[in-house]
Design a protein around this motif. Sequence first.
Motif, mmCIF file in Angstrom:
data_model
loop_
_atom_site.group_PDB
_atom_site.id
_atom_site.type_symbol
_atom_site.label_atom_id
_atom_site.label_comp_id
_atom_site.label_asym_id
_atom_site.label_seq_id
_atom_site.Cartn_x
_atom_site.Cartn_y
_atom_site.Cartn_z
ATOM 1 N N PRO A 196 6.666 22.474 -12.991
ATOM 2 C CA PRO A 196 7.032 21.252 -12.259
ATOM 3 C C PRO A 196 8.496 21.164 -11.846
ATOM 4 O O PRO A 196 8.830 20.403 -10.930
ATOM 5 N N SER A 197 9.360 21.938 -12.479
ATOM 6 C CA SER A 197 10.781 21.879 -12.119
ATOM 7 C C SER A 197 11.086 22.662 -10.843
ATOM 8 O O SER A 197 12.146 22.478 -10.235
ATOM 9 N N VAL A 198 10.167 23.530 -10.432
ATOM 10 C CA VAL A 198 10.389 24.362 -9.245
ATOM 11 C C VAL A 198 10.030 23.574 -7.986
ATOM 12 O O VAL A 198 8.911 23.085 -7.842
ATOM 13 N N ARG A 199 10.990 23.434 -7.085
ATOM 14 C CA ARG A 199 10.729 22.796 -5.797
ATOM 15 C C ARG A 199 10.019 23.806 -4.892
ATOM 16 O O ARG A 199 10.219 25.014 -5.020
ATOM 17 N N ILE A 200 9.201 23.325 -3.966
ATOM 18 C CA ILE A 200 8.392 24.215 -3.133
ATOM 19 C C ILE A 200 8.614 23.910 -1.655
ATOM 20 O O ILE A 200 8.420 22.772 -1.213
ATOM 21 N N VAL A 201 9.014 24.931 -0.908
ATOM 22 C CA VAL A 201 9.193 24.802 0.536
ATOM 23 C C VAL A 201 8.258 25.783 1.236
ATOM 24 O O VAL A 201 8.286 26.982 0.963
ATOM 25 N N VAL A 202 7.420 25.266 2.113
ATOM 26 C CA VAL A 202 6.511 26.100 2.894
ATOM 27 C C VAL A 202 7.219 26.541 4.172
ATOM 28 O O VAL A 202 7.823 25.726 4.874
ATOM 29 N N TYR A 203 7.135 27.835 4.455
ATOM 30 C CA TYR A 203 7.710 28.410 5.685
ATOM 31 C C TYR A 203 6.562 29.105 6.394
ATOM 32 O O TYR A 203 6.116 30.171 5.978
ATOM 33 N N SER A 204 6.054 28.485 7.458
ATOM 34 C CA SER A 204 4.764 28.898 7.999
ATOM 35 C C SER A 204 4.719 28.892 9.517
ATOM 36 O O SER A 204 5.457 28.154 10.174
ATOM 37 N N MET A 205 3.812 29.705 10.064
ATOM 38 C CA MET A 205 3.542 29.674 11.499
ATOM 39 C C MET A 205 2.713 28.452 11.869
ATOM 40 O O MET A 205 2.676 28.041 13.020
ATOM 41 N N HIS A 206 2.027 27.875 10.894
ATOM 42 C CA HIS A 206 1.181 26.712 11.152
ATOM 43 C C HIS A 206 2.040 25.472 11.406
ATOM 44 O O HIS A 206 3.032 25.246 10.722
ATOM 45 N N SER A 207 1.615 24.663 12.370
ATOM 46 C CA SER A 207 2.362 23.437 12.660
ATOM 47 C C SER A 207 1.443 22.239 12.890
ATOM 48 O O SER A 207 1.921 21.145 13.171
ATOM 49 N N ALA A 208 0.130 22.444 12.770
ATOM 50 C CA ALA A 208 -0.815 21.341 12.962
ATOM 51 C C ALA A 208 -0.586 20.269 11.904
ATOM 52 O O ALA A 208 -0.304 20.568 10.738
ATOM 53 N N GLY A 209 -0.714 19.018 12.316
ATOM 54 C CA GLY A 209 -0.495 17.913 11.389
ATOM 55 C C GLY A 209 -1.395 17.978 10.172
ATOM 56 O O GLY A 209 -0.982 17.628 9.063
ATOM 57 N N SER A 210 -2.640 18.428 10.365
ATOM 58 C CA SER A 210 -3.574 18.516 9.246
ATOM 59 C C SER A 210 -3.098 19.517 8.204
ATOM 60 O O SER A 210 -3.220 19.284 6.996
ATOM 61 N N ILE A 211 -2.531 20.633 8.663
ATOM 62 C CA ILE A 211 -2.043 21.660 7.745
ATOM 63 C C ILE A 211 -0.811 21.161 6.988
ATOM 64 O O ILE A 211 -0.696 21.326 5.768
ATOM 65 N N VAL A 212 0.107 20.539 7.720
ATOM 66 C CA VAL A 212 1.324 20.012 7.085
ATOM 67 C C VAL A 212 0.961 18.951 6.052
ATOM 68 O O VAL A 212 1.466 18.951 4.925
ATOM 69 N N SER A 213 0.061 18.050 6.426
ATOM 70 C CA SER A 213 -0.371 16.997 5.513
ATOM 71 C C SER A 213 -1.017 17.584 4.267
ATOM 72 O O SER A 213 -0.751 17.148 3.139
ATOM 73 N N GLY A 214 -1.862 18.597 4.468
ATOM 74 C CA GLY A 214 -2.527 19.229 3.336
ATOM 75 C C GLY A 214 -1.546 19.865 2.371
ATOM 76 O O GLY A 214 -1.704 19.773 1.150
ATOM 77 N N ALA A 215 -0.511 20.505 2.918
ATOM 78 C CA ALA A 215 0.499 21.143 2.066
ATOM 79 C C ALA A 215 1.300 20.103 1.284
ATOM 80 O O ALA A 215 1.599 20.285 0.101
#
Length: 209
Positions: free
Chosen positions: A81-100
Motif C-alpha cells: 500500500p505504500s507504493v504509489r502507482i502511475v499507469v503509462y499507457s497507449m490507452h486513452s479511452a475514458g472507460s480504461i482510465v476510469s477502470g485503472a
Amino acid sequence: MNKTFYVVEDHSLMRQGIMGFLAEHSDFECIGYSSNARDFFDAMRSQGEGGLPSVLITDLNIEGSVENGLSLIKNCRSAFPSVRIVVYSMHSAGSIVSGALEAGCDGFVSKMSDEAELKNALENAVLGKRYVDPEIAPNLVTFEKTLSQFTQRENEILRLILQNKSNVQIAEELGINKRTVENCISRIYNKTGFSTHKELIASFGSRDF
C-alpha cells in the motif's frame, strides 16, 4: 523524501526510454524493471519493505491484456500500500482510465503525451495526489457522465455481472428473458467501451451500482 521508481513494461525500447528520460530530467532513481507482473512481485518480495520503490510505473496492456494490468494495480495496492502507482499507457479511452483509477492507480498518463507529463504524475504521486494527463482527462469526464446516464435496468444488470452471474442467471434473478439481458449488456458494452464480462468485473468490481 524517497523518490525511486520501478518499471513494468514489456517493450524494451519503451522501458529504456522511460528510464532514460527520468534519469536526465528528474531526481527519481530507478531501482528495477520487469516485463510482467510475476517478476515485479518476486522482486518486491525479495526487496523487503525497506527496498520498495516510492512509485511503480506500469503499462496497462501487460502480456497482451488490459485485465492483467488492472490485476497488477489491484494486487500491488493490496500487497504494498505504500507504493504509489502511475499507469503509462497507449490507452486513452475514458472507460480504461476510469477502470485503472478504480483499481487503485494514483496517476494515468498517455504515451502519446509529452514525456514531461510522466514526470508530473510521479511528482504528484509521491505527494499523495492523483494525477490524470490533461490530454485524456476530458475522456474520463465524458465516460463518468455516461455512467451517470445508465438506466435502472442497466445498473441492475451491471451489478449482477459484477457478482459474476451468467446471462441466464441474470435473466432468472430479474424475471426477464435472456434476449432482453443480452440486448441490455450490448448497450452496456457500447457505453463503457468494453467487450467482455471479465473487463467489466476488472474495471468496476469496486463500484456500487
